[in-house]
Every structure is written in C-alpha cells, then in structure tokens.
Design a protein around this motif. Sequence first.
Motif, PDB file in Angstrom:
ATOM      1  N   ARG A  28      -5.715  -8.970   0.607  1.00 29.82           N
ATOM      2  CA  ARG A  28      -4.537  -8.002  -0.268  1.00 29.82           C
ATOM      3  C   ARG A  28      -3.353  -8.601  -0.167  1.00 29.82           C
ATOM      4  O   ARG A  28      -2.468  -8.846  -1.215  1.00 29.82           O
ATOM      5  CB  ARG A  28      -4.667  -7.012   0.297  1.00 29.82           C
ATOM      6  CG  ARG A  28      -3.354  -6.006  -0.047  1.00 29.82           C
ATOM      7  CD  ARG A  28      -4.300  -4.634  -1.181  1.00 29.82           C
ATOM      8  NE  ARG A  28      -3.659  -4.071  -1.860  1.00 29.82           N
ATOM      9  CZ  ARG A  28      -3.534  -2.835  -2.714  1.00 29.82           C
ATOM     10  NH1 ARG A  28      -4.563  -3.286  -3.148  1.00 29.82           N
ATOM     11  NH2 ARG A  28      -3.319  -2.606  -3.359  1.00 29.82           N
ATOM     12  N   PHE A  79       8.088  -3.247   6.673  1.00 34.30           N
ATOM     13  CA  PHE A  79       7.533  -1.765   6.880  1.00 34.30           C
ATOM     14  C   PHE A  79       7.896  -0.293   6.565  1.00 34.30           C
ATOM     15  O   PHE A  79       6.725  -0.412   5.405  1.00 34.30           O
ATOM     16  CB  PHE A  79       7.878  -1.050   8.460  1.00 34.30           C
ATOM     17  CG  PHE A  79       7.732  -1.327   9.925  1.00 34.30           C
ATOM     18  CD1 PHE A  79       6.075  -0.831   9.807  1.00 34.30           C
ATOM     19  CD2 PHE A  79       8.235  -2.295  10.513  1.00 34.30           C
ATOM     20  CE1 PHE A  79       5.572  -1.483  11.204  1.00 34.30           C
ATOM     21  CE2 PHE A  79       7.399  -2.222  11.940  1.00 34.30           C
ATOM     22  CZ  PHE A  79       6.261  -1.944  11.778  1.00 34.30           C
ATOM     23  N   MET A 101      -1.271  -1.528   2.876  1.00 33.91           N
ATOM     24  CA  MET A 101      -2.441   0.063   2.772  1.00 33.91           C
ATOM     25  C   MET A 101      -3.232   0.235   2.535  1.00 33.91           C
ATOM     26  O   MET A 101      -4.218   0.357   3.231  1.00 33.91           O
ATOM     27  CB  MET A 101      -0.696   1.572   2.170  1.00 33.91           C
ATOM     28  CG  MET A 101      -1.443   2.130   3.548  1.00 33.91           C
ATOM     29  SD  MET A 101      -1.190   2.115   5.093  1.00 33.91           S
ATOM     30  CE  MET A 101      -2.413   3.279   6.403  1.00 33.91           C
ATOM     31  N   PRO A 102      -4.038  -0.103   1.307  1.00 34.56           N
ATOM     32  CA  PRO A 102      -5.200   0.354   0.951  1.00 34.56           C
ATOM     33  C   PRO A 102      -6.791  -0.921   2.008  1.00 34.56           C
ATOM     34  O   PRO A 102      -7.143  -0.505   1.627  1.00 34.56           O
ATOM     35  CB  PRO A 102      -4.961  -0.306  -0.743  1.00 34.56           C
ATOM     36  CG  PRO A 102      -3.756   0.203  -0.893  1.00 34.56           C
ATOM     37  CD  PRO A 102      -3.476   0.192   0.091  1.00 34.56           C
ATOM     38  N   ALA A 103      -5.622  -1.843   2.157  1.00 34.51           N
ATOM     39  CA  ALA A 103      -6.652  -2.916   3.199  1.00 34.51           C
ATOM     40  C   ALA A 103      -6.551  -2.684   4.488  1.00 34.51           C
ATOM     41  O   ALA A 103      -7.750  -3.069   5.146  1.00 34.51           O
ATOM     42  CB  ALA A 103      -5.890  -4.336   2.249  1.00 34.51           C
ATOM     43  N   PRO A 107       3.816  -0.672   2.565  1.00 32.19           N
ATOM     44  CA  PRO A 107       2.239   0.273   1.957  1.00 32.19           C
ATOM     45  C   PRO A 107       1.834  -0.368   0.609  1.00 32.19           C
ATOM     46  O   PRO A 107       0.615   0.370   0.406  1.00 32.19           O
ATOM     47  CB  PRO A 107       3.698   0.689   1.106  1.00 32.19           C
ATOM     48  CG  PRO A 107       5.090   1.485   2.214  1.00 32.19           C
ATOM     49  CD  PRO A 107       5.230  -0.646   2.544  1.00 32.19           C
ATOM     50  N   ILE A 108       2.371  -1.500   0.493  1.00 30.69           N
ATOM     51  CA  ILE A 108       1.441  -2.470  -0.225  1.00 30.69           C
ATOM     52  C   ILE A 108       0.207  -2.592  -0.097  1.00 30.69           C
ATOM     53  O   ILE A 108      -1.549  -2.422  -0.516  1.00 30.69           O
ATOM     54  CB  ILE A 108       2.271  -3.702  -1.325  1.00 30.69           C
ATOM     55  CG1 ILE A 108       3.345  -2.923  -2.035  1.00 30.69           C
ATOM     56  CG2 ILE A 108       1.144  -4.404  -1.753  1.00 30.69           C
ATOM     57  CD1 ILE A 108       4.054  -4.008  -2.449  1.00 30.69           C
ATOM     58  N   VAL A 158      -7.030   0.891   5.611  1.00 32.95           N
ATOM     59  CA  VAL A 158      -7.488   1.992   4.942  1.00 32.95           C
ATOM     60  C   VAL A 158      -8.807   1.158   5.109  1.00 32.95           C
ATOM     61  O   VAL A 158      -9.629   1.490   5.489  1.00 32.95           O
ATOM     62  CB  VAL A 158      -7.512   2.281   3.893  1.00 32.95           C
ATOM     63  CG1 VAL A 158      -9.059   3.532   3.825  1.00 32.95           C
ATOM     64  CG2 VAL A 158      -5.825   2.957   4.244  1.00 32.95           C
TER      65      VAL A 158
END
Lengths: 267, 332
Positions: free
Chosen positions: A148, A172, A180-182, A177-178, A184
């Motif tokens: 990512r 932070f 974040m998908p990774a 935030p960018i 999760v």
Amino acid sequence: MSRRTSPALWAWLAAGFAFLYIPILSLVFFSFNQSKLVTVWGGFSTRWYAALMRNEQILGAAWLSVKIAAISAVLAVILGTLVAVCLTRFGPFRGRVKTEVLTGLSLLLLFVAMEQAFGWPAGRGTLTIIIAHTTFALAYVAVVVQSRLTGMDPSIEEAAMDLGARPAKVFFLITLPIIMPALVSGFLLAFTLSLDDLVISSFVSGPGSTTLPMVIYSKVRLGLSPEINALATLLVVVVAIGVIAAGLVLKQADQARQRDAKMAASK
Amino acid sequence: MSRLGYLPLGDHLAVSAEPMVRAIVRIPPVRWALNLLGHVTSGRGLVIAVPYVWLALFFLIPFLIVLKISFADQLIAQPPYSSLVDFAEQGYVTLKLNVGNYLFLAEDALYWKAYLRSVQIAFFSALICLVIGYPMAYAMARAEPTWRSVLLMLVVLPFWTSFLLRVYAWIGLLNNNGVINNALMALGVIDQPIVMMRTNFAVYVGIVYSYLPFMILPLYATLEKMDLTLLEAAEDLGCRPFKAFLTITLPLSMPGVIAGFSLVFIPALGEFVIPDLLGGTETLMIGKVLWDEFFSNRAWPIASAVAIAMLSLVLVIMSFQHWLERRAAAAR
C-alpha cells in the motif's frame, strides 16, 4: 467487451468450485446428524450443537484463542507497520523464509535459552504464544502495508512537510489514513493466522494454555467427532456472513466512488 | 505486487473504514492527542529501533540458536542438549562442535526418503494445483466484471475458515466408511470400500485442496490485467485461438504461474498437519519427521539438524524462484 469463452471452461470452473465447497458442505450437513457416526445419516438433530455449548474444554480454548489472536494481531499491526514504513525506502521485505515447523522450533529454542540465561519468560504459556504469533504475523502485515505504501503518492506527504508539519504529524494525519485499508487487511490476516495456528502454538505453549486448534487436533486424531462438525459449521457461518457483508460494503463504496467520479467529470 | 495483496477481504472492509478513520482523526481531542504523540515520538530512532530489535530477537537469534543446537550432543537433562562452549580448568575455553547429528541424518535412509518424498509431494501438488487452477483463474478473469468479484469472494472464502477443519472434512469424505465410499457402494459401483485414507493419495488431495486458492489468486491477478487487444490483433492476423493462447496469454501470465507455484510449493514442503492427519506410514514428510523427533523422541539436536536441512532446501528453492522471476522480467 468480454471475449467468447468455451462452455468447457465454465464447466471446469464449476467443477473447481465444487471441489472447494463439497468438503465444507459435507461438514455442515453431517453436523445436523442424529447419529454419532459422522458419515451415516440418522435423521435431523441439533444435539451436537447443544453438546458443543456444554463442552467447557472447547469453549475455554476458543476464548483463549480469541484473546491471543486479538492481542497478537494488534501487536503485529503496530510492529508490521513500523517495519513497512522503515523498509519502504530500502526495498521489499521478504520475511517469510521459514515454514511453520521451523518458526515453532526456533522460537521455542529461543524461549528456552532466554529462560536459562535470565529467567524470562518463566515457563511457557499464553505470553510465549502471543510473542510467537506476533512475530510470525508481523511479516504478513509488513508485506500488505508495504504494498500500500509503495502505491501511495509521495507528493501528498511532501506537501504536508513543506507546509511545516513534523514527520510524526505527517504520519498520523496523512500516511496513516491512506494506508488504513492495509492495516485493516493486516489485522484480519494476523487475527485469522493466529486463530488458525496449530503448529507454532504446539511448540511454544505450556500446560494450561491450550488453544482451540490444539483441542480440535487432539480430538480429530482420535477420530471423527460430530461436535467438531457443529463447531466447524458455526465458524463457516460467521466467516461467510463476514465475507458477504464485506463484499456488499465494497460494492456500495465502489458505486459511491463511481457516482462521485461522474459528478466531478460533469462539472 | 505483494503476495498478500491478493487477499481482498480486508481491503473490502477497509474501504468503508477509511472515511470513518478520517473523520475520527479530525475530532479535536483526538487531533490534540495525536499532535502531542507526534511531539513525544519525534525521536525517529525509537520508531526504527523497536521493530528491528523485535525482528533481531525473534527472527535472527532463534535461527542462530537452532544452528547452535544442531551441533550439540543429546543429553538426558532439562533442556536435553549439551552446551557447545566449555569453560574447562586452567582458563581454557573449548568449543565442541558435534557434526554427528548431520552424519546421522546423512546415513539414515529415513531422512533422505522423507526429504525426497517432501520435495516430490510438494512439487506434484503444486503442478496439480496449476493444472486445476489455471483454467479456473482464466475463466474468472474473462467473466463479466460484476461476476468477477463474486467468484473472487468464493475463492477467498475457504481461506478464512479454519485450515485444520477443512483437512478434517476430508477424513469424513475419504474414510473406508466415509461419504465417498458409502455413495459408491450404494450406487453399486464397488462392493468393497476403496482404501483412500492414510495413503499418499489422501495427502495429495489434502494439499491440493488446501492450497488451490493460493494458486488461483496470483494467476487471476495477472490474467485479469492482461491487454485483450493483443489477442484481437493476433486473431485479425489469422492466428488460431489455441496458438494465440500459447504465444501470448501463457507467456504474459508467467509471473502469476511462478508466484502461484511457489506459494503452494514452499509451504507444502514443510507441511505437518496434512501428512499427519491424512497420510499413512508411507507418507514420511520432513515437517512430520521434525515434529516426531522433537515431540515423540525429545531429540532436540536431531530436530534442529533436520530444521537446518529443511531451511537450506527452502533457501535454495527461493533463490531459484528469484532467478526465474528475474529472467521472466528480463524477457519482457
């Protein structure tokens, strides 16, 4: 746009899915069997679910496994992200050299040597399982997060730093935030790997820390058990609901994104 | 492309989590806390040191300890191995390396057989996965886009359910009085049950079944990205579909083939659960040998020597894989 594909190919795909799903469906089917013989149908019954709910050993082990999975997944996400952030500048991280038996054996020998040298960790148990699971899952998290990070546009971070944000603040407020998908993804992966691990836990566990896969394994070695079928069914239902819900959420997010893109283009 | 980027479920969830996280980070108390944390942790050394200390402690040192114990003597003690370094009298430090464990492995046919059998089973399992998985991945990549995500989800779903329970399912299917034998006998195809459990056949079925998604996902990823106009051009120039497949699609999907093959081959090599639950006495795989040496015989030095032998094999295979990948990249 999609090209003609022969019916034989679709038949092959259907047969492949049948191969993937028939064993799971047979587990589910025979969990509702009245008979104690797992593979001979003796009428519909939910008695094995009732038996499962009364089985203190399985319930206790399941709870311990969930706790270990949650703690080690959180640790693996934190450490794995740090590793990924540090390594993005130095090239890909190849952490998965070892197979499970090797990881289990080498960590056990480390714990034994550490205990001899300075008395910690005293004996083996939940703590050593958590350390082992964190270590083995952190490699996966690092790989997911790194893919990512490398796909991320570095100019956003640079812009924030040009505007005077400190590196930690940039991390932070921009980077985190960018990616974040990774995170999760990595968390779910680490959680599942920990919940599912038999081999490494068997090496590093001690008396009193028997995880769910260890209980399942000891029961399965003795033969088929309808209670295990009931347990498997519950697990399959939970996972299927989770995966389907995630699929629907993605579809909606995708549609919203396409709508936004259309609106942006029309302006 | 990362190997684990192929597991899309987390991404699915996270897409919806992202706006939420952005919103949470904007709430004033959270923002202040993050700012404060930013000032406290601006010591960059700490950020870099923590993961590296962890990795050194739990990745590198354990490997050195395995190497060390593989040179130790077996003792009846707690822990059951000798120390390599001896502080003898008169201040001499003697280092004693016992290569006996390795000699023992080399002399006993059991270990060679297990070693070769593991390579054989892992290789043919990966090959069978490729033969089954390639057409599946191809069909998925050529499906309507709306169907693709559903098919992909169906491939990933078994991965998220317990591996142990999926292997267990096959015991119920393959047993002498299992589902397959019962069905065949009821249909009158056979009079006697076919012995499938505790054979190499059962081990192959178990490995192919468990690792098939790991073959399909990288293949699908490369096939889906492929530029279909290449095939149209070939067709326009009079190329037959099968030849177009051999000269265009197959070479372009090579990275997926290599990734999928090694994702099946390497873990299958050290597999313990499948040969233990489905295999018989003839199925000696190296992961199971290591397990038995350690747990049943309490032979820690021998188990460590087996581990080192196994690790060297994995490293040789991985460097071969990197060589193939580099060659495939250079060819393009």
